[in-house]
Design a protein around this motif. Structure first.
Motif, PDB file in Angstrom:
ATOM      1  N   LEU A 143     -14.941  21.120  -2.061  1.00  0.00           N
ATOM      2  CA  LEU A 143     -15.791  20.838  -3.210  1.00  0.00           C
ATOM      3  C   LEU A 143     -15.678  21.908  -4.286  1.00  0.00           C
ATOM      4  O   LEU A 143     -15.984  21.643  -5.457  1.00  0.00           O
ATOM      5  CB  LEU A 143     -17.252  20.711  -2.759  1.00  0.00           C
ATOM      6  CG  LEU A 143     -17.613  19.449  -1.981  1.00  0.00           C
ATOM      7  CD1 LEU A 143     -19.026  19.552  -1.424  1.00  0.00           C
ATOM      8  CD2 LEU A 143     -17.501  18.217  -2.882  1.00  0.00           C
ATOM      9  N   TRP A 144     -15.263  23.106  -3.903  1.00  0.00           N
ATOM     10  CA  TRP A 144     -15.123  24.184  -4.881  1.00  0.00           C
ATOM     11  C   TRP A 144     -14.176  23.776  -6.012  1.00  0.00           C
ATOM     12  O   TRP A 144     -14.485  23.937  -7.194  1.00  0.00           O
ATOM     13  CB  TRP A 144     -14.614  25.441  -4.191  1.00  0.00           C
ATOM     14  CG  TRP A 144     -14.391  26.596  -5.108  1.00  0.00           C
ATOM     15  CD1 TRP A 144     -13.221  26.963  -5.705  1.00  0.00           C
ATOM     16  CD2 TRP A 144     -15.365  27.551  -5.545  1.00  0.00           C
ATOM     17  NE1 TRP A 144     -13.391  28.070  -6.477  1.00  0.00           N
ATOM     18  CE2 TRP A 144     -14.704  28.465  -6.397  1.00  0.00           C
ATOM     19  CE3 TRP A 144     -16.718  27.726  -5.283  1.00  0.00           C
ATOM     20  CZ2 TRP A 144     -15.358  29.530  -7.000  1.00  0.00           C
ATOM     21  CZ3 TRP A 144     -17.371  28.788  -5.885  1.00  0.00           C
ATOM     22  CH2 TRP A 144     -16.694  29.670  -6.733  1.00  0.00           C
ATOM     23  N   TYR A 145     -13.028  23.225  -5.633  1.00  0.00           N
ATOM     24  CA  TYR A 145     -12.045  22.851  -6.651  1.00  0.00           C
ATOM     25  C   TYR A 145     -12.499  21.619  -7.427  1.00  0.00           C
ATOM     26  O   TYR A 145     -12.240  21.508  -8.631  1.00  0.00           O
ATOM     27  CB  TYR A 145     -10.691  22.618  -5.996  1.00  0.00           C
ATOM     28  CG  TYR A 145     -10.109  23.878  -5.406  1.00  0.00           C
ATOM     29  CD1 TYR A 145      -9.601  24.879  -6.235  1.00  0.00           C
ATOM     30  CD2 TYR A 145     -10.092  24.098  -4.035  1.00  0.00           C
ATOM     31  CE1 TYR A 145      -9.076  26.052  -5.699  1.00  0.00           C
ATOM     32  CE2 TYR A 145      -9.571  25.258  -3.499  1.00  0.00           C
ATOM     33  CZ  TYR A 145      -9.075  26.238  -4.342  1.00  0.00           C
ATOM     34  OH  TYR A 145      -8.572  27.400  -3.810  1.00  0.00           O
ATOM     35  N   LEU A 146     -13.195  20.710  -6.765  1.00  0.00           N
ATOM     36  CA  LEU A 146     -13.762  19.568  -7.482  1.00  0.00           C
ATOM     37  C   LEU A 146     -14.798  20.043  -8.504  1.00  0.00           C
ATOM     38  O   LEU A 146     -14.819  19.567  -9.649  1.00  0.00           O
ATOM     39  CB  LEU A 146     -14.397  18.586  -6.495  1.00  0.00           C
ATOM     40  CG  LEU A 146     -15.121  17.390  -7.108  1.00  0.00           C
ATOM     41  CD1 LEU A 146     -14.122  16.493  -7.846  1.00  0.00           C
ATOM     42  CD2 LEU A 146     -15.861  16.596  -6.041  1.00  0.00           C
ATOM     43  N   GLY A 147     -15.634  20.978  -8.096  1.00  0.00           N
ATOM     44  CA  GLY A 147     -16.632  21.504  -9.011  1.00  0.00           C
ATOM     45  C   GLY A 147     -16.001  22.197 -10.210  1.00  0.00           C
ATOM     46  O   GLY A 147     -16.472  22.056 -11.347  1.00  0.00           O
ATOM     47  N   LEU A 148     -14.921  22.956  -9.986  1.00  0.00           N
ATOM     48  CA  LEU A 148     -14.231  23.612 -11.096  1.00  0.00           C
ATOM     49  C   LEU A 148     -13.684  22.588 -12.085  1.00  0.00           C
ATOM     50  O   LEU A 148     -13.790  22.768 -13.311  1.00  0.00           O
ATOM     51  CB  LEU A 148     -13.090  24.477 -10.561  1.00  0.00           C
ATOM     52  CG  LEU A 148     -13.473  25.780  -9.854  1.00  0.00           C
ATOM     53  CD1 LEU A 148     -12.211  26.485  -9.350  1.00  0.00           C
ATOM     54  CD2 LEU A 148     -14.237  26.706 -10.799  1.00  0.00           C
ATOM     55  N   VAL A 149     -13.101  21.515 -11.572  1.00  0.00           N
ATOM     56  CA  VAL A 149     -12.541  20.486 -12.459  1.00  0.00           C
ATOM     57  C   VAL A 149     -13.649  19.817 -13.270  1.00  0.00           C
ATOM     58  O   VAL A 149     -13.519  19.629 -14.496  1.00  0.00           O
ATOM     59  CB  VAL A 149     -11.748  19.446 -11.637  1.00  0.00           C
ATOM     60  CG1 VAL A 149     -11.352  18.257 -12.509  1.00  0.00           C
ATOM     61  CG2 VAL A 149     -10.515  20.075 -11.020  1.00  0.00           C
ATOM     62  N   LEU A 150     -14.752  19.463 -12.609  1.00  0.00           N
ATOM     63  CA  LEU A 150     -15.853  18.804 -13.313  1.00  0.00           C
ATOM     64  C   LEU A 150     -16.477  19.720 -14.359  1.00  0.00           C
ATOM     65  O   LEU A 150     -16.794  19.289 -15.471  1.00  0.00           O
ATOM     66  CB  LEU A 150     -16.910  18.346 -12.310  1.00  0.00           C
ATOM     67  CG  LEU A 150     -16.482  17.270 -11.319  1.00  0.00           C
ATOM     68  CD1 LEU A 150     -17.619  16.954 -10.343  1.00  0.00           C
ATOM     69  CD2 LEU A 150     -16.042  16.004 -12.041  1.00  0.00           C
ATOM     70  N   LEU A 151     -16.658  20.991 -14.003  1.00  0.00           N
ATOM     71  CA  LEU A 151     -17.246  21.944 -14.947  1.00  0.00           C
ATOM     72  C   LEU A 151     -16.335  22.156 -16.149  1.00  0.00           C
ATOM     73  O   LEU A 151     -16.800  22.190 -17.301  1.00  0.00           O
ATOM     74  CB  LEU A 151     -17.521  23.269 -14.248  1.00  0.00           C
ATOM     75  CG  LEU A 151     -18.091  24.396 -15.125  1.00  0.00           C
ATOM     76  CD1 LEU A 151     -19.403  23.966 -15.772  1.00  0.00           C
ATOM     77  CD2 LEU A 151     -18.281  25.658 -14.301  1.00  0.00           C
ATOM     78  N   LEU A 152     -15.033  22.302 -15.896  1.00  0.00           N
ATOM     79  CA  LEU A 152     -14.095  22.496 -16.989  1.00  0.00           C
ATOM     80  C   LEU A 152     -14.057  21.276 -17.909  1.00  0.00           C
ATOM     81  O   LEU A 152     -14.110  21.418 -19.141  1.00  0.00           O
ATOM     82  CB  LEU A 152     -12.702  22.784 -16.427  1.00  0.00           C
ATOM     83  CG  LEU A 152     -11.586  22.996 -17.460  1.00  0.00           C
ATOM     84  CD1 LEU A 152     -11.881  24.207 -18.330  1.00  0.00           C
ATOM     85  CD2 LEU A 152     -10.231  23.146 -16.762  1.00  0.00           C
ATOM     86  N   ALA A 153     -13.986  20.081 -17.317  1.00  0.00           N
ATOM     87  CA  ALA A 153     -13.943  18.867 -18.131  1.00  0.00           C
ATOM     88  C   ALA A 153     -15.232  18.695 -18.934  1.00  0.00           C
ATOM     89  O   ALA A 153     -15.198  18.382 -20.131  1.00  0.00           O
ATOM     90  CB  ALA A 153     -13.699  17.650 -17.233  1.00  0.00           C
ATOM     91  N   GLY A 154     -16.369  18.909 -18.284  1.00  0.00           N
ATOM     92  CA  GLY A 154     -17.640  18.767 -18.986  1.00  0.00           C
ATOM     93  C   GLY A 154     -17.805  19.801 -20.083  1.00  0.00           C
ATOM     94  O   GLY A 154     -18.308  19.500 -21.175  1.00  0.00           O
ATOM     95  N   GLY A 155     -17.392  21.041 -19.819  1.00  0.00           N
ATOM     96  CA  GLY A 155     -17.512  22.089 -20.825  1.00  0.00           C
ATOM     97  C   GLY A 155     -16.614  21.848 -22.024  1.00  0.00           C
ATOM     98  O   GLY A 155     -17.041  22.023 -23.174  1.00  0.00           O
TER      99      GLY A 155
END
Length: 372
Positions: A198-210
């Protein structure tokens, strides 16, 4: 004469070199930070990964709230309601209706359930947006606060959907043939469980949302949102469709909250109604005030501060004075964290109105003399 010309050219050359140097330094720092974040699951334990995931989910939700409150000026105290819609929506869409717990579930593919949960959160924001469009300031805050009480009543009483007081289990996400659960996947001799995946999924979601939020703020919609925040009537006079923008931002903010709710549910692996209460909404308001209103970077900084502080205090409570486990005579880590970031809110309002992001901006931006 030539000596005078040489003297006037030197500051100009320094002003050209200085921004280029700052840009290169920012690039190097960003690259080093990206490498560090990608490497963390190989070196840190589960506690720090889960703490980081909570911070990522909080940053996504705070970014949405900053679009609504910081950039557009619509006070919302019901952000936790939309997080609950995302979290429980995912459970209902992805859950198996034939399970032993007897809870309602549609059994959809989990990736589709996550998308639908975010969309449902946006629909909930769209349903409330006409009310939000008629209210301003404290009146809007009170109206959104009512969402918390309505949501809590539904979460505790709609037992077939939510599981009532005990909550319900969260189905693990299946994406690209990978299951985000505790079944170990060995990568470079390091076992990857749910937190590592989930760490890498969270990074992708945070980057895309930001990146999406930053694009909105830097473009024409961002200028229109700021105009509505600064003077709603004047924005309407110059041709900004105020009602349309306010409704659209409310929907977008709700979708960010729904996405944060889905990520939180996947990290917790179980949803409980009492988590999505008034305290969570106040936490999100503290995040954007401490980090910086109207700024994506401010939302991330504030979310990291507010979400990580209680977990760090809990981790090291034995080493800190006056902080101890509940019932032992000291201050509980959660209470101590709220005291500290409550004091941080007051300090930011009094001494640093732009939030903590102003500190980084001062060090990364050339002075007015260098600009000229």
């Amino acid at each position: 004469m030539s000596e005078a010309v040489t003297r006037t050219e030197q500051p100009a050359r320094r002003s050209v070199r200085r921004p280029a140097f700052l840009a290169r330094r920012r690039t190097y720092v960003s690259a080093a930070g990206a490498v560090l974040l990608l490497a963390l699951p190989f070196y840190v334990d589960r506690f720090w990964l889960q703490a980081g995931l909570f911070a990522m989910a909080a940053a996504i939700g705070a970014t949405g709230l900053n679009l609504l409150t910081g950039a557009t000026g619509q006070l919302s105290m019901g952000h936790a309601f939309f997080l609950a819609v995302g979290a429980y929506g995912y459970c209902v869409f992805a859950g198996d209706g034939d399970g032993a717990d007897g809870l309602t579930g549609l059994g959809l593919p989990t990736w589709l359930a996550a998308v639908l949960a975010v969309l449902v959160a946006g629909v909930a924001g769209g349903v409330f947006s006409p009310i939000a469009g008629r209210l301003r300031g404290a009146y809007l805050g009170i109206a959104t606060l009512a969402l918390i009480f309505i949501g809590q009543h539904m979460l505790f009483n709609a037992r077939d959907l939510t599981g009532g007081f005990n909550g319900r289990d969260v189905p693990p996400l299946h994406l690209f043939g990978l299951t985000f659960d505790d079944s170990e996947l060995v990568v470079a001799a390091v076992p990857f469980g749910s937190a590592e995946k989930l760490w890498y999924l969270g990074l992708v979601l945070l980057l895309a949302g930001g990146l999406f939020a930053r694009g909105v703020l830097r473009g024409r919609p961002g200028r229109a949102m700021n105009a509505i925040r600064d003077h709603r009537v004047a924005a309407g006079v110059i041709g900004v469709p105020v009602a349309r923008y306010r409704a659209a931002v409310f929907v977008l903010s709700s979708m960010y909250a729904g996405l944060a709710g889905v990520l939180l549910a996947l990290v917790f692996q179980r949803t409980v109604p009492e988590y999505f209460g008034m305290t969570l909404s106040l936490d999100y308001l503290a995040m954007i005030v401490i980090g910086g209103l109207g700024s994506v970077s401010g939302a991330v900084i504030g979310a990291a501060f507010v979400s990580l502080l209680p977990q760090i205090l809990t981790r090291y409570s034995d080493l800190l004075p006056l902080v101890s486990a509940p019932g032992t005579g000291g201050i509980a880590p959660g209470e101590a964290a709220r005291y500290l970031y409550g004091a941080a809110v007051v300090a930011v309002v009094l001494f640093l109105p732009g939030g903590l992001v102003r500190i980084t901006a001062r060090h990364g931006r050339p002075t007015p003399q260098e600009d000229t």
